[in-house]
Design an enzyme around this catalytic site. Structure first.
Site, short mmCIF file in Angstrom:
data_model
loop_
_atom_site.label_atom_id
_atom_site.label_comp_id
_atom_site.label_asym_id
_atom_site.label_seq_id
_atom_site.Cartn_x
_atom_site.Cartn_y
_atom_site.Cartn_z
N CYS B 86 0.83 -1.20 0.00
CA CYS B 86 0.00 0.00 0.00
C CYS B 86 0.87 1.26 0.00
O CYS B 86 1.54 1.53 -0.99
CB CYS B 86 -0.99 -0.05 1.16
N HIS B 203 -3.52 -5.64 1.00
CA HIS B 203 -2.83 -5.84 2.28
C HIS B 203 -2.72 -7.31 2.68
O HIS B 203 -3.62 -7.82 3.36
CB HIS B 203 -3.59 -5.09 3.39
N GLU B 205 -0.89 -8.48 4.97
CA GLU B 205 -0.73 -8.55 6.43
C GLU B 205 -2.05 -8.37 7.16
O GLU B 205 -2.11 -8.53 8.38
CB GLU B 205 0.32 -7.52 6.89
#
Lengths: 85, 230
Positions: B86, B203, B205
């Site tokens: 990002c 994302h 994560e």
């Protein structure tokens, strides 16, 4: 060394989709400004810098644009004015 | 294998990335302050999501000049794995570590939603355990994620297989409807020529556990772990 105030226009590169500019153009059309064509939204920076003369001040700001102020992939820039202060 | 997650002022996904390293992979993970000149012996570097420097000037434009970015470049140039997620992807592009740039979403809205991406290239440290065509579901959360590059570079990026992920629909097709932010060629992530640096807008994560809606992000972290151990 003298002091100069250098103005720079940074705009999205021609030909790239500029959704912000398009939204503003659409709003202007809605208000009745039918004559409006393309609109581009960019940034205007005013940089105060010391330099030997106006030409040196402009050269210095061009280098700032190339290295930081404008993205070489997506933006174009032009020096809008150099004023001694 | 030690993970280093760079914290810039305004980063907000650094803790999630530390969690990915320490809890998901069971590896050491530390935050590295952006003013530091020391990678503290980390084997893997994560440039996390967020709004570094408030996105002033352009997203990622100022963070790329943080002192630690010089060490990150040295690490990347000697083949060390780096992922930009990002805002980290925006920073990596601004730093010239990856081709292209991220512009305002075509629809102007900030988009926070799950998306499906397709793995286009497995010859990277971060997708080695994926198979080509594999679909992954992960969240996006960005206002400036429209991947853009000039025509000549796009030809090189596509020709040399530097596209790692594309936005696709449920059937795995890169349709216009699936291309939520208006990226060129539905590009969601790219790699550098040697495949050690990867950047993407979604994302991974935030997709580590089915409880959070998807565990599809794990394979990226598992890939880099396997690559470094290999």
């Amino acid at each position: 060394m003298k002091s100069f105030r250098v103005s720079v226009h940074i705009v999205p590169r021609k030909g790239l989709l500029d959704p912000q500019g398009k939204a503003v153009a659409d709003a202007l059309h809605t208000l009745g400004f039918g004559a409006v064509g393309d609109v581009h939204v960019g940034r205007h920076l005013v940089i105060e810098t010391a330099a030997a003369d106006a030409a040196a001040a402009e050269t210095s700001v061009r280098e700032m644009c190339a290295r930081l102020l404008a993205n070489p992939v997506t933006e174009d820039y032009e020096i809008a004015g150099v004023i001694a202060v | 294998m030690k993970f280093g997650i760079v914290s810039f002022p305004g980063s907000n996904c650094d803790d999630d990335a530390v969690f990915a390293a320490t809890e998901t992979l069971g590896q050491p993970g530390v935050k590295l302050w952006h003013k530091s000149h020391d990678l503290e012996g980390c084997d893997v570097i994560v440039l996390p999501g967020g709004f570094s420097y408030g996105d002033y000037l352009r997203a990622g434009a100022i963070a790329r000049f943080s002192p630690i970015m010089r060490e990150v470049a040295v690490h990347a140039n000697r083949g060390g794995p780096v992922i930009g997620i990002c805002n980290g992807f925006q920073i990596a592009c601004e730093a010239g570590m990856l081709p292209g740039a991220l512009m305002r979403n075509a629809g102007l809205q900030f988009l926070s939603m799950p998306v499906t991406i397709r793995v286009e290239n497995t010859d990277t440290r971060w997708t080695a355990l994926c198979h080509e065509g594999q679909r992954l579901t992960m969240p996006i959360a960005h206002g400036e994620g429209r991947y853009t590059v000039d025509a000549a570079t796009l030809e090189r990026v596509e020709g040399e297989g530097l596209v790692v992920f594309r936005y696709v629909d449920a059937k795995g097709e890169p349709t216009e409807a699936a291309n939520v932010n208006g990226s060129l060629d539905n590009i969601a992530g790219v790699r550098n020529a040697s495949g050690n640096v990867v950047g993407l807008m979604p994302h991974p994560e935030r997709a580590l556990d089915p409880l959070l809606g998807s565990a599809d992000g794990r394979v990226l972290f598992e890939s880099v772990l396997a690559a470094v151990h290999a």
